[in-house]
Design a protein around this motif. Structure first.
Motif, PDB file in Angstrom:
ATOM      1  N   PHE A  88       0.942  -1.142  -0.105  1.00  0.00           N
ATOM      2  CA  PHE A  88      -0.087  -0.024   0.034  1.00  0.00           C
ATOM      3  C   PHE A  88       0.725   1.225  -0.085  1.00  0.00           C
ATOM      4  N   LEU A 100      -1.816   7.100   4.735  1.00  0.00           N
ATOM      5  CA  LEU A 100      -2.853   6.806   3.756  1.00  0.00           C
ATOM      6  C   LEU A 100      -2.846   5.489   3.679  1.00  0.00           C
ATOM      7  N   TYR A 135      -6.063   2.958   4.532  1.00  0.00           N
ATOM      8  CA  TYR A 135      -6.659   1.920   3.751  1.00  0.00           C
ATOM      9  C   TYR A 135      -6.665   0.524   3.994  1.00  0.00           C
ATOM     10  N   ALA A 193      -9.365   0.110   6.480  1.00  0.00           N
ATOM     11  CA  ALA A 193     -10.676   0.022   5.798  1.00  0.00           C
ATOM     12  C   ALA A 193     -10.973  -1.520   5.401  1.00  0.00           C
ATOM     13  N   VAL A 194      -9.792  -1.988   4.745  1.00  0.00           N
ATOM     14  CA  VAL A 194      -9.822  -3.164   4.096  1.00  0.00           C
ATOM     15  C   VAL A 194     -10.129  -4.243   5.122  1.00  0.00           C
ATOM     16  N   VAL A 250     -16.760   0.354   0.020  1.00  0.00           N
ATOM     17  CA  VAL A 250     -15.681   0.678  -0.890  1.00  0.00           C
ATOM     18  C   VAL A 250     -15.680   2.170  -1.524  1.00  0.00           C
ATOM     19  N   ALA A 297     -14.834   4.435   0.939  1.00  0.00           N
ATOM     20  CA  ALA A 297     -13.374   4.573   0.907  1.00  0.00           C
ATOM     21  C   ALA A 297     -12.675   5.022   0.005  1.00  0.00           C
ATOM     22  N   LEU A 298     -12.947   4.829  -1.414  1.00  0.00           N
ATOM     23  CA  LEU A 298     -12.241   5.754  -2.292  1.00  0.00           C
ATOM     24  C   LEU A 298     -12.450   6.972  -2.451  1.00  0.00           C
ATOM     25  N   TRP A 332      -9.726   8.906  -1.299  1.00  0.00           N
ATOM     26  CA  TRP A 332      -8.420   8.970  -1.757  1.00  0.00           C
ATOM     27  C   TRP A 332      -8.018  10.373  -2.293  1.00  0.00           C
TER      28      TRP A 332
END
Length: 105
Positions: free
Chosen positions: A40, A62, A66, A69-70, A90, A93-94, A97
Protein backbone atom coordinates in the motif's frame (compact mmCIF):
# COMPACT_ATOMS: atom_id res chain seq x y z
CA UNK A 1 -20.59 -37.10 21.18
CA UNK A 2 -18.77 -40.42 21.32
CA UNK A 3 -15.68 -40.97 23.42
CA UNK A 4 -13.60 -41.11 20.21
CA UNK A 5 -15.00 -37.78 19.00
CA UNK A 6 -14.36 -36.28 22.41
CA UNK A 7 -10.76 -37.51 22.39
CA UNK A 8 -10.15 -36.17 18.89
CA UNK A 9 -11.77 -32.84 19.75
CA UNK A 10 -9.73 -32.56 22.92
CA UNK A 11 -6.53 -33.34 21.02
CA UNK A 12 -7.30 -30.80 18.30
CA UNK A 13 -8.15 -28.07 20.81
CA UNK A 14 -5.01 -28.88 22.77
CA UNK A 15 -2.97 -28.60 19.58
CA UNK A 16 -4.62 -25.31 18.60
CA UNK A 17 -3.95 -23.88 22.04
CA UNK A 18 -0.27 -24.76 21.88
CA UNK A 19 1.80 -21.60 22.48
CA UNK A 20 4.22 -22.49 19.67
CA UNK A 21 1.36 -22.86 17.16
CA UNK A 22 -0.22 -19.62 18.33
CA UNK A 23 3.11 -17.79 18.10
CA UNK A 24 3.77 -19.15 14.61
CA UNK A 25 0.31 -18.10 13.45
CA UNK A 26 0.74 -14.62 14.92
CA UNK A 27 4.10 -14.27 13.20
CA UNK A 28 2.73 -15.41 9.85
CA UNK A 29 -0.30 -13.12 10.02
CA UNK A 30 1.87 -10.22 11.18
CA UNK A 31 4.28 -10.77 8.31
CA UNK A 32 1.40 -10.86 5.82
CA UNK A 33 -0.01 -7.60 7.22
CA UNK A 34 3.42 -5.95 7.09
CA UNK A 35 3.85 -7.00 3.46
CA UNK A 36 0.38 -5.70 2.54
CA UNK A 37 1.14 -2.40 4.27
CA UNK A 38 4.45 -2.12 2.41
CA UNK A 39 2.59 -2.66 -0.88
CA UNK A 40 0.00 0.00 0.00
CA UNK A 41 2.81 2.43 0.90
CA UNK A 42 4.61 1.68 -2.38
CA UNK A 43 1.45 2.40 -4.38
CA UNK A 44 0.87 5.67 -2.53
CA UNK A 45 4.48 6.73 -3.08
CA UNK A 46 4.27 5.88 -6.79
CA UNK A 47 1.03 7.84 -7.16
CA UNK A 48 2.66 10.79 -5.36
CA UNK A 49 5.75 10.66 -7.60
CA UNK A 50 3.53 10.50 -10.69
CA UNK A 51 1.63 13.60 -9.54
CA UNK A 52 -1.63 11.68 -9.10
CA UNK A 53 -1.92 12.67 -5.45
CA UNK A 54 -0.57 15.75 -3.68
CA UNK A 55 3.15 15.70 -2.93
CA UNK A 56 2.49 16.47 0.75
CA UNK A 57 0.44 13.26 1.17
CA UNK A 58 1.75 11.07 4.00
CA UNK A 59 2.08 7.75 2.13
CA UNK A 60 2.28 5.62 5.27
CA UNK A 61 -0.74 7.26 6.92
CA UNK A 62 -2.72 6.85 3.72
CA UNK A 63 -1.69 3.20 3.47
CA UNK A 64 -2.62 2.54 7.10
CA UNK A 65 -6.02 4.19 6.56
CA UNK A 66 -6.80 1.89 3.63
CA UNK A 67 -5.42 -1.16 5.47
CA UNK A 68 -7.82 -0.37 8.33
CA UNK A 69 -10.68 -0.03 5.85
CA UNK A 70 -9.86 -3.36 4.18
CA UNK A 71 -9.47 -5.14 7.52
CA UNK A 72 -12.75 -3.68 8.76
CA UNK A 73 -14.55 -4.80 5.62
CA UNK A 74 -13.05 -8.29 6.03
CA UNK A 75 -14.45 -8.48 9.56
CA UNK A 76 -17.85 -7.30 8.36
CA UNK A 77 -17.84 -9.81 5.50
CA UNK A 78 -17.04 -12.56 7.99
CA UNK A 79 -20.02 -11.39 10.04
CA UNK A 80 -22.26 -11.78 6.98
CA UNK A 81 -22.58 -8.24 5.66
CA UNK A 82 -23.88 -8.44 2.08
CA UNK A 83 -21.87 -7.50 -1.01
CA UNK A 84 -23.92 -4.40 -1.78
CA UNK A 85 -23.18 -2.95 1.64
CA UNK A 86 -19.48 -3.77 1.30
CA UNK A 87 -19.52 -2.14 -2.14
CA UNK A 88 -20.93 1.01 -0.58
CA UNK A 89 -18.09 0.97 1.95
CA UNK A 90 -15.59 0.67 -0.90
CA UNK A 91 -17.19 3.68 -2.58
CA UNK A 92 -16.87 5.73 0.60
CA UNK A 93 -13.26 4.65 1.10
CA UNK A 94 -12.38 5.64 -2.46
CA UNK A 95 -13.84 9.10 -1.87
CA UNK A 96 -11.15 9.60 0.77
CA UNK A 97 -8.34 8.99 -1.77
CA UNK A 98 -6.53 12.31 -2.18
CA UNK A 99 -6.69 13.83 -5.61
CA UNK A 100 -4.26 16.19 -7.19
CA UNK A 101 -5.90 19.55 -7.66
CA UNK A 102 -4.38 21.64 -10.45
CA UNK A 103 -3.17 25.05 -9.38
CA UNK A 104 -5.51 27.94 -10.20
CA UNK A 105 -4.01 30.69 -12.34
Amino acid sequence: MTITQLAVTSTVFGWLNSESIISACRAAVGAARAEALAQFVAVAMLRRRNGEIPVETDSEALARFYMAAVQGMAVQATDGVDGDTLGTLVDFALQAWPSHQPACD
